[in-house]
Design a protein around this motif. Structure first.
Motif, mmCIF file in Angstrom:
data_model
loop_
_atom_site.group_PDB
_atom_site.id
_atom_site.type_symbol
_atom_site.label_atom_id
_atom_site.label_comp_id
_atom_site.label_asym_id
_atom_site.label_seq_id
_atom_site.Cartn_x
_atom_site.Cartn_y
_atom_site.Cartn_z
ATOM 1 N N TRP A 1 32.439 63.013 -5.145
ATOM 2 C CA TRP A 1 32.967 61.670 -5.418
ATOM 3 C C TRP A 1 33.640 61.013 -4.223
ATOM 4 O O TRP A 1 34.763 60.517 -4.324
ATOM 5 C CB TRP A 1 33.945 61.720 -6.597
ATOM 6 C CG TRP A 1 33.329 62.276 -7.840
ATOM 7 C CD1 TRP A 1 33.600 63.500 -8.406
ATOM 8 C CD2 TRP A 1 32.313 61.680 -8.641
ATOM 9 N NE1 TRP A 1 32.817 63.689 -9.519
ATOM 10 C CE2 TRP A 1 32.013 62.581 -9.695
ATOM 11 C CE3 TRP A 1 31.625 60.459 -8.567
ATOM 12 C CZ2 TRP A 1 31.063 62.305 -10.657
ATOM 13 C CZ3 TRP A 1 30.665 60.190 -9.539
ATOM 14 C CH2 TRP A 1 30.408 61.107 -10.571
ATOM 15 N N PRO A 2 33.034 60.980 -3.052
ATOM 16 C CA PRO A 2 33.665 60.292 -1.918
ATOM 17 C C PRO A 2 33.722 58.785 -2.147
ATOM 18 O O PRO A 2 32.855 58.198 -2.798
ATOM 19 C CB PRO A 2 32.740 60.642 -0.741
ATOM 20 C CG PRO A 2 31.415 60.910 -1.377
ATOM 21 C CD PRO A 2 31.714 61.544 -2.708
ATOM 22 N N SER A 3 34.756 58.179 -1.600
ATOM 23 C CA SER A 3 34.920 56.733 -1.690
ATOM 24 C C SER A 3 35.807 56.288 -0.542
ATOM 25 O O SER A 3 36.659 57.053 -0.075
ATOM 26 C CB SER A 3 35.551 56.342 -3.036
ATOM 27 O OG SER A 3 35.735 54.943 -3.125
ATOM 28 N N GLY A 4 35.610 55.066 -0.066
ATOM 29 C CA GLY A 4 36.471 54.594 1.006
ATOM 30 C C GLY A 4 35.894 53.403 1.735
ATOM 31 O O GLY A 4 34.848 52.848 1.353
ATOM 32 N N HIS A 5 36.576 53.045 2.836
ATOM 33 C CA HIS A 5 36.206 51.859 3.581
ATOM 34 C C HIS A 5 36.862 51.923 4.953
ATOM 35 O O HIS A 5 37.849 52.635 5.159
ATOM 36 C CB HIS A 5 36.662 50.606 2.818
ATOM 37 C CG HIS A 5 36.012 49.339 3.270
ATOM 38 N ND1 HIS A 5 34.650 49.174 3.287
ATOM 39 C CD2 HIS A 5 36.541 48.170 3.726
ATOM 40 C CE1 HIS A 5 34.369 47.960 3.719
ATOM 41 N NE2 HIS A 5 35.494 47.338 4.003
ATOM 42 N N ASN A 6 36.296 51.160 5.890
ATOM 43 C CA ASN A 6 36.889 51.027 7.229
ATOM 44 C C ASN A 6 37.149 52.370 7.914
ATOM 45 O O ASN A 6 38.197 52.588 8.533
ATOM 46 C CB ASN A 6 38.191 50.218 7.167
ATOM 47 C CG ASN A 6 37.940 48.751 6.870
ATOM 48 O OD1 ASN A 6 36.870 48.226 7.167
ATOM 49 N ND2 ASN A 6 38.916 48.097 6.261
ATOM 50 N N PHE B 1 27.095 48.340 1.521
ATOM 51 C CA PHE B 1 26.557 47.322 2.415
ATOM 52 C C PHE B 1 26.698 47.730 3.873
ATOM 53 O O PHE B 1 27.579 48.504 4.255
ATOM 54 C CB PHE B 1 27.296 45.997 2.212
ATOM 55 C CG PHE B 1 26.879 45.247 0.983
ATOM 56 C CD1 PHE B 1 25.698 44.529 0.955
ATOM 57 C CD2 PHE B 1 27.677 45.269 -0.148
ATOM 58 C CE1 PHE B 1 25.309 43.838 -0.175
ATOM 59 C CE2 PHE B 1 27.299 44.579 -1.289
ATOM 60 C CZ PHE B 1 26.123 43.851 -1.306
ATOM 61 N N SER B 2 25.817 47.144 4.696
ATOM 62 C CA SER B 2 25.974 47.229 6.143
ATOM 63 C C SER B 2 27.149 46.341 6.543
ATOM 64 O O SER B 2 27.586 45.478 5.765
ATOM 65 C CB SER B 2 24.698 46.762 6.840
ATOM 66 O OG SER B 2 24.422 45.406 6.516
ATOM 67 N N TYR C 1 29.025 53.073 8.394
ATOM 68 C CA TYR C 1 30.181 52.848 9.262
ATOM 69 C C TYR C 1 29.717 52.770 10.714
ATOM 70 O O TYR C 1 29.117 53.715 11.235
ATOM 71 C CB TYR C 1 31.213 53.959 9.103
ATOM 72 C CG TYR C 1 32.447 53.759 9.955
ATOM 73 C CD1 TYR C 1 33.282 52.667 9.760
ATOM 74 C CD2 TYR C 1 32.787 54.668 10.964
ATOM 75 C CE1 TYR C 1 34.416 52.469 10.539
ATOM 76 C CE2 TYR C 1 33.913 54.479 11.741
ATOM 77 C CZ TYR C 1 34.716 53.381 11.529
ATOM 78 O OH TYR C 1 35.832 53.183 12.301
ATOM 79 N N LYS C 2 29.969 51.626 11.330
ATOM 80 C CA LYS C 2 29.538 51.354 12.706
ATOM 81 C C LYS C 2 28.028 51.575 12.823
ATOM 82 O O LYS C 2 27.258 50.948 12.113
ATOM 83 C CB LYS C 2 30.348 52.187 13.692
ATOM 84 C CG LYS C 2 31.826 51.813 13.719
ATOM 85 C CD LYS C 2 32.583 52.621 14.755
ATOM 86 C CE LYS C 2 34.047 52.209 14.816
ATOM 87 N NZ LYS C 2 34.822 53.005 15.794
#
Length: 210
Positions: free
Chosen positions: A151-156, A56-57, A112-113
């Motif tokens: 397999w990248p994954s993440g947040h913030n 998501f945005s 991201y941003k």
């Protein structure tokens, strides 16, 4: 294209989970997006007809995604019909916008941003690249020459990925990567000292010489 019921992201309010399920009418291996409430209930299909990786945005009104899923394929540097591009879908206006047109692999995007980060093999190795939403400029973020980014994954602003059998992190604010040191400590019973009756294993004996 991959495993069924594959979780991809949370909505920004952490209420719904975005997942991909193999439920297209023209193939059991093709994925489609659904939302499910974290409290349970029936899932809600999104209008995107086919989907690969996506997130998501920041405001939750858009999704950056690939119309094709190919994360589970081992094809290297393919330029065939399953070579995906990065798209943005506007959930409010029911419109889509294509961001990349590379004749190769662009997939697993993250928002991201004001930038979209994705994995591409434009330099023959799967590396992170970024798309500036303001200027449309595409820039290479990592420059690995040994193994692919997988397999990248993440947040913030922080992503974790696998490369060459090791875990690495990527800071999206600094573009710096670091290998994660993994230490697994456990009580292995097979390595502990113990007594064992070996009388049935004896075949001969003799006196020790001094």
């Amino acid at each position: 294209g991959g495993f069924d019921h594959y979780p991809l992201d949370w909505t920004p309010d952490s209420r719904y989970i975005l997942f991909r399920a193999n439920r297209t009418p023209y193939g059991q291996r093709m994925g489609k997006y659904f939302l499910i409430d974290r409290e349970g209930g029936l899932e809600k299909p999104l209008p995107i007809p086919e989907a690969g990786g996506g997130t998501f945005s920041p405001d939750g009104n858009k999704i950056v995604y690939t119309p094709i899923s190919r994360e589970f394929r081992t094809w290297k540097r393919t330029k065939g019909g399953r070579a995906a591009d990065i798209w943005i879908y506007n959930l409010e206006k029911d419109t889509s916008q294509r961001l990349t047109t590379f004749n190769g692999t662009d997939h697993i995007p993250f928002w991201y941003k004001n930038k979209i980060y994705f994995v591409s093999d434009r330099d023959l190795t799967l590396d992170f690249h970024s798309y500036d939403l303001g200027t449309g400029e595409i820039a290479q973020v990592t420059k690995f020459s040994d193994y692919d980014v997988l397999w990248p994954s993440g947040h913030n602003g922080r992503l974790v990925f696998e490369k060459g059998g090791y875990l690495h992190t990527l800071d999206l604010d600094t573009n710096q990567t670091a290998q994660v040191k993994v230490n697994i400590n456990f009580d292995n019973p097979n390595r502990l000292p113990y007594f064992k009756n070996v009388s049935r294993d004896l075949s001969r004996f003799g006196a020790a010489l001094s």
